[in-house]
Design a protein around this motif. Structure first.
Motif, short mmCIF file in Angstrom:
data_model
loop_
_atom_site.label_atom_id
_atom_site.label_comp_id
_atom_site.label_asym_id
_atom_site.label_seq_id
_atom_site.Cartn_x
_atom_site.Cartn_y
_atom_site.Cartn_z
N ALA A 206 -41.31 26.51 -66.80
CA ALA A 206 -40.41 26.76 -65.87
C ALA A 206 -39.03 26.13 -66.13
CB ALA A 206 -40.97 26.02 -64.52
N ARG A 207 -38.99 25.05 -66.92
CA ARG A 207 -37.82 24.37 -67.50
C ARG A 207 -36.96 25.32 -68.53
NH1 ARG A 207 -40.15 19.46 -66.02
NH2 ARG A 207 -41.64 19.60 -67.53
N GLN A 208 -38.00 25.97 -69.31
CA GLN A 208 -37.59 26.91 -70.07
C GLN A 208 -36.91 28.08 -69.65
OE1 GLN A 208 -40.71 27.86 -73.11
NE2 GLN A 208 -40.77 25.67 -73.70
N GLY A 209 -37.71 28.57 -68.50
CA GLY A 209 -37.27 29.68 -67.65
C GLY A 209 -35.86 29.51 -66.95
N LEU A 210 -35.53 28.19 -66.61
CA LEU A 210 -34.34 27.91 -65.97
C LEU A 210 -33.07 27.40 -67.31
CD1 LEU A 210 -35.10 25.55 -62.85
CD2 LEU A 210 -34.90 28.20 -63.30
N GLY A 211 -33.47 27.65 -68.39
CA GLY A 211 -32.54 27.39 -69.69
C GLY A 211 -32.40 26.04 -69.65
N GLY A 212 -33.21 25.09 -69.41
CA GLY A 212 -33.06 23.84 -69.61
C GLY A 212 -32.34 23.02 -68.60
N GLN A 213 -32.23 23.63 -67.37
CA GLN A 213 -31.46 23.06 -66.32
C GLN A 213 -32.41 22.29 -65.32
OE1 GLN A 213 -27.96 25.63 -64.75
NE2 GLN A 213 -29.34 27.28 -65.70
N ALA A 214 -31.94 21.28 -64.76
CA ALA A 214 -32.81 20.39 -63.97
C ALA A 214 -33.20 21.06 -62.50
CB ALA A 214 -32.23 19.02 -63.75
N SER A 215 -32.16 21.88 -62.15
CA SER A 215 -31.99 22.73 -61.02
C SER A 215 -31.18 23.91 -60.86
CB SER A 215 -32.19 21.79 -59.67
OG SER A 215 -30.69 21.31 -59.70
N VAL A 216 -31.51 24.97 -60.22
CA VAL A 216 -30.52 26.05 -60.00
C VAL A 216 -30.73 26.40 -58.65
CG1 VAL A 216 -30.63 26.88 -62.46
CG2 VAL A 216 -32.12 27.83 -60.56
N SER A 217 -29.59 27.09 -57.75
CA SER A 217 -29.77 27.48 -56.88
C SER A 217 -30.57 28.73 -56.50
CB SER A 217 -28.47 27.99 -56.32
OG SER A 217 -27.97 29.10 -56.96
N LEU A 218 -31.05 28.92 -55.34
CA LEU A 218 -31.94 30.08 -55.45
C LEU A 218 -31.34 31.41 -55.67
CD1 LEU A 218 -34.95 31.08 -54.47
CD2 LEU A 218 -34.04 31.19 -51.92
N SER A 219 -30.13 31.57 -55.47
CA SER A 219 -29.24 32.81 -55.81
C SER A 219 -29.24 33.07 -57.16
CB SER A 219 -27.91 32.52 -55.28
OG SER A 219 -27.16 33.73 -55.59
N ASP A 220 -28.91 31.70 -58.01
CA ASP A 220 -28.94 31.73 -59.39
C ASP A 220 -30.24 32.05 -60.12
OD1 ASP A 220 -26.13 31.40 -59.49
OD2 ASP A 220 -26.30 29.25 -59.82
N TYR A 221 -31.10 31.45 -59.27
CA TYR A 221 -32.74 32.02 -60.10
C TYR A 221 -32.97 33.31 -59.73
CZ TYR A 221 -37.79 31.94 -60.48
OH TYR A 221 -39.02 32.22 -60.95
N GLN A 222 -32.49 33.88 -58.56
CA GLN A 222 -32.70 35.25 -58.35
C GLN A 222 -32.03 36.22 -59.76
OE1 GLN A 222 -30.87 37.25 -54.84
NE2 GLN A 222 -32.63 38.53 -55.06
N LYS A 223 -30.82 35.71 -60.12
CA LYS A 223 -30.04 36.47 -61.08
C LYS A 223 -31.02 36.35 -62.33
CE LYS A 223 -25.43 35.31 -59.02
NZ LYS A 223 -24.39 34.73 -59.43
N LEU A 224 -31.62 35.12 -62.76
CA LEU A 224 -32.43 34.97 -63.86
C LEU A 224 -33.67 36.01 -63.97
CD1 LEU A 224 -32.45 31.24 -63.99
CD2 LEU A 224 -31.24 32.77 -65.64
N VAL A 225 -34.51 36.18 -62.96
CA VAL A 225 -35.52 36.96 -62.89
C VAL A 225 -35.30 38.36 -62.67
CG1 VAL A 225 -37.25 35.15 -61.80
CG2 VAL A 225 -35.95 36.42 -60.04
N LYS A 226 -34.20 38.53 -62.11
CA LYS A 226 -33.70 39.87 -62.10
C LYS A 226 -33.51 40.51 -63.54
CE LYS A 226 -30.40 43.33 -60.09
NZ LYS A 226 -29.20 43.18 -59.24
N ALA A 227 -32.87 39.50 -64.32
CA ALA A 227 -32.58 40.10 -65.66
C ALA A 227 -33.75 40.13 -66.50
CB ALA A 227 -31.44 38.98 -66.19
N ARG A 228 -34.68 39.22 -66.35
CA ARG A 228 -36.06 39.13 -67.13
C ARG A 228 -36.85 40.43 -66.48
NH1 ARG A 228 -35.61 33.45 -67.22
NH2 ARG A 228 -36.98 32.87 -65.29
#
Length: 290
Positions: A206-228
């Motif tokens: 999961a940390r790799q999935g967030l690009g090493g960030q300790a936390s992201v907003s749900l909105s930013d996480y949506q952008k990540l999984v949408k791109a993937r």
């Protein structure tokens, strides 16, 4: 004097009625909040687990226990893509194994197709859904742990879908607490905790999935999984070519009376009931070929 006596009786009557009201109010309050030592509420979910008693009955059943014992007696195949083993049925599969129990089921949540596609709002109730249940063993058996995975049954209830080597799924699912949600991104085996609208990783994937960030907003996480995964949703060319994003609606299959159990190897070795094999194989194919 008589007036004084009547006043005293009326006062006593009012006091008695007041005492009754206070007692009833206190009783009602206790029935709502419960005693201080009451068990904590079940883990929060976007929607409560339906037919939870059926899930409890399933994991406590003899059939599921025997399936676990057969899994634990069979060496896990080494390497992905190896031959699928059919486990032979035996009269007493648990005989000679250490005593163990199967814990109560926990929710296994995933993000919704709409959230991945970007059509659902970045809200917990729209981003996450219940897709299955997981139950760990009370103890390791001959050095091995296992997780029982339940799937919803057509018409209601739950049935055995798979038994996975290890207990990480149940361990992460058990981290949900009041005011938080726990969910998985199955493609990368990432587990996350959602606090209000903040997504935090629970494991290295999961940390790799967030690009090493300790936390992201749900909105930013949506952008990540949408791109993937947005171009890999069910019905897409990627899916039609034999892969699966893992974010489709969970198939509600009939409870199977078949005792046919199949064992596949790899990093997420699992035993699966024949009726659920196609779903597991498709997810493995995506995981191993990427």
């Amino acid at each position: 004097m008589r007036h004084t006596e009547m006043s005293g009786k009326r006062a006593a009557s009012r006091f008695s009625r007041l005492s009754i009201v206070i007692a009833l109010s206190a009783s009602a309050l206790l029935s709502v909040v419960g005693p201080a030592h009451a068990a904590p509420a079940r883990d929060p979910l976007p929607a409560d687990i339906p037919d939870y008693q059926a899930a409890l009955n399933a994991v406590k059943s003899t059939d599921v226990r025997n399936a676990v014992c057969r899994f634990l007696r069979t060496p896990v195949p080494a390497g992905a893509g190896g031959p699928v083993q059919t486990l032979p049925d035996t009269a007493e599969p648990c005989q000679g194994l250490p005593v163990f129990t199967i814990k109560d089921p926990l929710a296994r949540n995933e993000v919704t197709p709409g959230f991945v596609a970007g059509t659902a709002k970045p809200l917990p109730t729209e981003a996450i859904k219940l897709t299955g249940l997981v139950s760990a063993l009370s103890t390791s058996v001959n050095g091995r742990n296992a997780t029982v995975m339940l799937a919803p049954t057509q018409g209601g209830g739950w049935h055995l879908a798979a038994i996975r080597d290890g207990d990480s799924d149940a361990a992460y699912a058990g981290k949900a607490a009041v005011g938080t949600f726990v969910f998985t991104e199955p493609q990368i085996r990432g587990w996350y905790q959602l606090k209000l609208t903040t997504v935090e990783p629970l494991n290295d994937e999961a940390r790799q999935g967030l690009g090493g960030q300790a936390s992201v907003s749900l909105s930013d996480y949506q952008k990540l999984v949408k791109a993937r995964y947005a171009d890999k949703l069910p019905g897409s060319p990627y899916d039609n070519d034999g892969y699966s994003s893992g974010y489709g609606s969970p198939a509600k299959t009939d409870d199977t009376s078949s005792s046919t159990l199949l064992l596949v190897g790899g990093s997420s070795a699992a035993l699966t009931v024949a009726g659920a094999a196609a779903v597991l194989f498709r997810r493995r194919r995506h995981t191993t070929t990427g």
